[in-house]
Design a protein around this motif. Structure first.
Motif, PDB file in Angstrom:
ATOM      1  N   ARG A  69     -10.013  19.044   7.260  1.00  0.00           N
ATOM      2  CA  ARG A  69      -9.016  19.351   6.231  1.00  0.00           C
ATOM      3  C   ARG A  69      -8.109  18.194   5.846  1.00  0.00           C
ATOM      4  O   ARG A  69      -7.303  18.333   4.921  1.00  0.00           O
ATOM      5  CB  ARG A  69      -8.145  20.528   6.691  1.00  0.00           C
ATOM      6  N   HIS A  70      -8.244  17.045   6.535  1.00  0.00           N
ATOM      7  CA  HIS A  70      -7.321  15.947   6.255  1.00  0.00           C
ATOM      8  C   HIS A  70      -8.048  14.598   6.224  1.00  0.00           C
ATOM      9  O   HIS A  70      -9.138  14.448   6.774  1.00  0.00           O
ATOM     10  CB  HIS A  70      -6.206  15.885   7.313  1.00  0.00           C
ATOM     11  N   VAL A  71      -7.393  13.653   5.577  1.00  0.00           N
ATOM     12  CA  VAL A  71      -7.863  12.266   5.525  1.00  0.00           C
ATOM     13  C   VAL A  71      -6.681  11.381   5.901  1.00  0.00           C
ATOM     14  O   VAL A  71      -5.575  11.547   5.371  1.00  0.00           O
ATOM     15  CB  VAL A  71      -8.364  11.893   4.113  1.00  0.00           C
ATOM     16  N   LEU A  72      -6.921  10.451   6.819  1.00  0.00           N
ATOM     17  CA  LEU A  72      -5.884   9.504   7.238  1.00  0.00           C
ATOM     18  C   LEU A  72      -6.194   8.151   6.622  1.00  0.00           C
ATOM     19  O   LEU A  72      -7.288   7.621   6.784  1.00  0.00           O
ATOM     20  CB  LEU A  72      -5.845   9.389   8.759  1.00  0.00           C
ATOM     21  N   ARG A  73      -5.225   7.584   5.924  1.00  0.00           N
ATOM     22  CA  ARG A  73      -5.402   6.271   5.310  1.00  0.00           C
ATOM     23  C   ARG A  73      -4.408   5.305   5.911  1.00  0.00           C
ATOM     24  O   ARG A  73      -3.204   5.558   5.924  1.00  0.00           O
ATOM     25  CB  ARG A  73      -5.237   6.361   3.793  1.00  0.00           C
ATOM     26  N   LEU A  74      -4.915   4.184   6.419  1.00  0.00           N
ATOM     27  CA  LEU A  74      -4.101   3.176   7.092  1.00  0.00           C
ATOM     28  C   LEU A  74      -4.042   1.915   6.235  1.00  0.00           C
ATOM     29  O   LEU A  74      -5.084   1.385   5.829  1.00  0.00           O
ATOM     30  CB  LEU A  74      -4.701   2.832   8.459  1.00  0.00           C
ATOM     31  N   ALA A  75      -2.848   1.432   5.956  1.00  0.00           N
ATOM     32  CA  ALA A  75      -2.703   0.178   5.211  1.00  0.00           C
ATOM     33  C   ALA A  75      -3.034  -0.989   6.134  1.00  0.00           C
ATOM     34  O   ALA A  75      -2.438  -1.122   7.200  1.00  0.00           O
ATOM     35  CB  ALA A  75      -1.282   0.044   4.671  1.00  0.00           C
ATOM     36  N   PRO A  76      -3.982  -1.862   5.745  1.00  0.00           N
ATOM     37  CA  PRO A  76      -4.388  -2.957   6.624  1.00  0.00           C
ATOM     38  C   PRO A  76      -3.464  -4.167   6.597  1.00  0.00           C
ATOM     39  O   PRO A  76      -3.541  -5.035   7.470  1.00  0.00           O
ATOM     40  CB  PRO A  76      -5.777  -3.330   6.095  1.00  0.00           C
ATOM     41  N   ASP A  77      -2.598  -4.268   5.575  1.00  0.00           N
ATOM     42  CA  ASP A  77      -1.688  -5.409   5.482  1.00  0.00           C
ATOM     43  C   ASP A  77      -0.425  -4.969   4.752  1.00  0.00           C
ATOM     44  O   ASP A  77      -0.336  -3.844   4.243  1.00  0.00           O
ATOM     45  CB  ASP A  77      -2.361  -6.597   4.770  1.00  0.00           C
ATOM     46  N   ARG A  78       0.551  -5.862   4.683  1.00  0.00           N
ATOM     47  CA  ARG A  78       1.845  -5.482   4.099  1.00  0.00           C
ATOM     48  C   ARG A  78       1.775  -5.246   2.592  1.00  0.00           C
ATOM     49  O   ARG A  78       2.509  -4.422   2.050  1.00  0.00           O
ATOM     50  CB  ARG A  78       2.898  -6.552   4.442  1.00  0.00           C
ATOM     51  N   GLU A  79       0.891  -5.961   1.917  1.00  0.00           N
ATOM     52  CA  GLU A  79       0.729  -5.719   0.482  1.00  0.00           C
ATOM     53  C   GLU A  79       0.172  -4.320   0.246  1.00  0.00           C
ATOM     54  O   GLU A  79       0.648  -3.587  -0.632  1.00  0.00           O
ATOM     55  CB  GLU A  79      -0.205  -6.769  -0.118  1.00  0.00           C
ATOM     56  N   ALA A  80      -0.825  -3.934   1.035  1.00  0.00           N
ATOM     57  CA  ALA A  80      -1.380  -2.589   0.913  1.00  0.00           C
ATOM     58  C   ALA A  80      -0.343  -1.540   1.294  1.00  0.00           C
ATOM     59  O   ALA A  80      -0.303  -0.446   0.712  1.00  0.00           O
ATOM     60  CB  ALA A  80      -2.624  -2.456   1.793  1.00  0.00           C
ATOM     61  N   ALA A  81       0.503  -1.866   2.268  1.00  0.00           N
ATOM     62  CA  ALA A  81       1.552  -0.927   2.674  1.00  0.00           C
ATOM     63  C   ALA A  81       2.533  -0.690   1.528  1.00  0.00           C
ATOM     64  O   ALA A  81       2.966   0.447   1.289  1.00  0.00           O
ATOM     65  CB  ALA A  81       2.279  -1.461   3.899  1.00  0.00           C
ATOM     66  N   ALA A  82       2.871  -1.750   0.803  1.00  0.00           N
ATOM     67  CA  ALA A  82       3.786  -1.597  -0.334  1.00  0.00           C
ATOM     68  C   ALA A  82       3.160  -0.722  -1.408  1.00  0.00           C
ATOM     69  O   ALA A  82       3.828   0.135  -2.009  1.00  0.00           O
ATOM     70  CB  ALA A  82       4.141  -2.966  -0.904  1.00  0.00           C
ATOM     71  N   ARG A  83       1.865  -0.918  -1.656  1.00  0.00           N
ATOM     72  CA  ARG A  83       1.176  -0.082  -2.650  1.00  0.00           C
ATOM     73  C   ARG A  83       1.130   1.372  -2.196  1.00  0.00           C
ATOM     74  O   ARG A  83       1.282   2.288  -3.012  1.00  0.00           O
ATOM     75  CB  ARG A  83      -0.246  -0.596  -2.900  1.00  0.00           C
ATOM     76  N   GLN A  84       0.939   1.590  -0.893  1.00  0.00           N
ATOM     77  CA  GLN A  84       0.858   2.958  -0.395  1.00  0.00           C
ATOM     78  C   GLN A  84       2.206   3.667  -0.506  1.00  0.00           C
ATOM     79  O   GLN A  84       2.269   4.850  -0.869  1.00  0.00           O
ATOM     80  CB  GLN A  84       0.363   2.974   1.046  1.00  0.00           C
ATOM     81  N   ARG A  85       3.281   2.957  -0.200  1.00  0.00           N
ATOM     82  CA  ARG A  85       4.614   3.569  -0.349  1.00  0.00           C
ATOM     83  C   ARG A  85       4.853   3.972  -1.807  1.00  0.00           C
ATOM     84  O   ARG A  85       5.391   5.045  -2.088  1.00  0.00           O
ATOM     85  CB  ARG A  85       5.698   2.592   0.110  1.00  0.00           C
ATOM     86  N   ARG A  86       4.457   3.090  -2.725  1.00  0.00           N
ATOM     87  CA  ARG A  86       4.612   3.407  -4.143  1.00  0.00           C
ATOM     88  C   ARG A  86       3.722   4.582  -4.536  1.00  0.00           C
ATOM     89  O   ARG A  86       4.122   5.458  -5.309  1.00  0.00           O
ATOM     90  CB  ARG A  86       4.258   2.180  -4.987  1.00  0.00           C
ATOM     91  N   GLU A  87       2.509   4.608  -3.988  1.00  0.00           N
ATOM     92  CA  GLU A  87       1.569   5.675  -4.323  1.00  0.00           C
ATOM     93  C   GLU A  87       2.120   7.048  -3.951  1.00  0.00           C
ATOM     94  O   GLU A  87       1.967   8.016  -4.702  1.00  0.00           O
ATOM     95  CB  GLU A  87       0.240   5.443  -3.607  1.00  0.00           C
ATOM     96  N   LEU A  88       2.775   7.147  -2.806  1.00  0.00           N
ATOM     97  CA  LEU A  88       3.318   8.435  -2.370  1.00  0.00           C
ATOM     98  C   LEU A  88       4.324   8.976  -3.384  1.00  0.00           C
ATOM     99  O   LEU A  88       4.324  10.169  -3.700  1.00  0.00           O
ATOM    100  CB  LEU A  88       3.968   8.294  -0.996  1.00  0.00           C
ATOM    101  N   ARG A  89       5.161   8.099  -3.903  1.00  0.00           N
ATOM    102  CA  ARG A  89       6.151   8.535  -4.905  1.00  0.00           C
ATOM    103  C   ARG A  89       5.476   8.808  -6.251  1.00  0.00           C
ATOM    104  O   ARG A  89       5.843   9.736  -6.963  1.00  0.00           O
ATOM    105  CB  ARG A  89       7.237   7.472  -5.056  1.00  0.00           C
ATOM    106  N   LEU A  90       4.483   7.983  -6.582  1.00  0.00           N
ATOM    107  CA  LEU A  90       3.815   8.116  -7.865  1.00  0.00           C
ATOM    108  C   LEU A  90       3.041   9.422  -7.959  1.00  0.00           C
ATOM    109  O   LEU A  90       3.037  10.090  -9.011  1.00  0.00           O
ATOM    110  CB  LEU A  90       2.875   6.927  -8.080  1.00  0.00           C
TER     111      LEU A  90
END
Length: 309
Positions: free
Chosen positions: A49-70
């Motif tokens: 029922r779930h998918v875990l996505r891990l950011a591999p670097d800080r640039e990807a982490a910034a995109r992921q934080r933005r994605e959650l709000r978007l």
């Protein structure tokens, strides 16, 4: 620079157990397995029922934080599902994760999109256009300048010759796009909208009956040329379905044909790079995308492009 850790099954299992414990679950947790065998193992199935996505670097982490709000911003505007995060945080200092609900269904690589599914895609494109640009920019969504179709055409010409030598494609077909035609299909000023920019077949959740149930991976969203999403759909579901969906969404001949030719040039260039050993993507997938992009459509018979209303 500190080397980022490589996610392992143990890393994921410990994180998932912590999340389940926080949720009051006393079991040892569901099975975890990487979504794909290769790569950096940044995306994992967690149970059914779930998918875990891990950011591999800080640039990807910034995109992921933005994605959650978007995702929260776009969800009310769309007729299809957008993944919901049930937990998010950092799996390593500075590196984020999100545990998302699984949107049920297959992919556009597994199921054909039906006529009703094309209407779903039309609603999706309409919804993206309805998202206020100012709100998206507030979240950090960047603006992207439209690509030059003429520059892309020039790159596709030698690539088409490579495909001709490999007996993958008739280079003469590219002559349909002339330099004046490419100039006529240049992006028009003032047409920027929210663009998913990553509409691959694997990111479209499609049910067995051909309905489009959801759209995944919102990390590459930009404010830019809507023809890029039409091009993505042409590669994912075929030119005919893509243009019909875009037309239902209110796009005129110009952006539809522009998207069609972006997809066609991209498909020729990518397959040529694969044949020359400069791309390690699936050969079969790139061949399929070439076939989808070069489907003949009725709109190509339009001799005069109408301005969008």
């Amino acid at each position: 620079m500190t080397q980022a850790p490589t996610p392992t099954a143990d890393t994921v299992r410990r994180l998932v157990r912590t999340l389940l414990k926080d949720a009051g679950n006393d079991t040892s947790g569901p099975d975890v397995r990487p979504v794909s065998e290769g790569g950096e193992h940044c995306t994992w199935w967690v149970g059914t029922r779930h998918v875990l996505r891990l950011a591999p670097d800080r640039e990807a982490a910034a995109r992921q934080r933005r994605e959650l709000r978007l995702r929260d911003l776009v969800r009310p505007h769309l007729p299809v599902a957008v993944p919901t995060s049930v937990a998010h945080g950092e799996w390593s200092p500075g590196l984020t994760y999100t545990l998302d609900t699984l949107v049920p269904g297959g992919t556009a690589e597994e199921h054909d999109v039906s006529a009703i599914g094309e209407a779903d895609l039309a609603g999706f494109l309409t919804g993206l256009r309805a998202v206020p640009a100012r709100q998206a920019e507030t979240l950090g969504v960047p603006r992207a300048a439209p690509r030059s179709l003429e520059a892309l055409r020039r790159m596709a010409v030698p690539a088409a010759r490579t495909l001709g030598t490999a007996e993958e494609f008739d280079p003469a077909r590219l002559a349909q796009l002339t330099p004046p035609g490419a100039a006529q299909l240049a992006a028009q000023a003032g047409t920027a909208v929210l663009v998913h920019h990553h509409l691959k077949g694997e990111h479209l959740v499609v049910s067995a009956d051909g309905r489009v149930r959801g759209v995944l991976d919102w990390t590459g969203v930009v404010l830019g040329d809507p023809a890029e999403d039409i091009a993505g759909l042409a590669l994912a579901v075929g030119s005919g379905a893509a243009v019909r969906a875009a037309t239902l969404a209110g796009y005129g001949a110009r952006p539809c044909l522009r998207g069609l030719w972006l997809a066609r040039c991209d498909s020729v260039i990518r397959l040529a790079e694969r044949i020359e050993g400069r791309d390690d993507s699936s050969l079969e997938l790139l061949q399929t995308q070439l076939q989808r992009a070069w489907e003949a459509i009725l709109l190509e018979r339009v001799t005069e492009l109408r301005e969008d209303g």
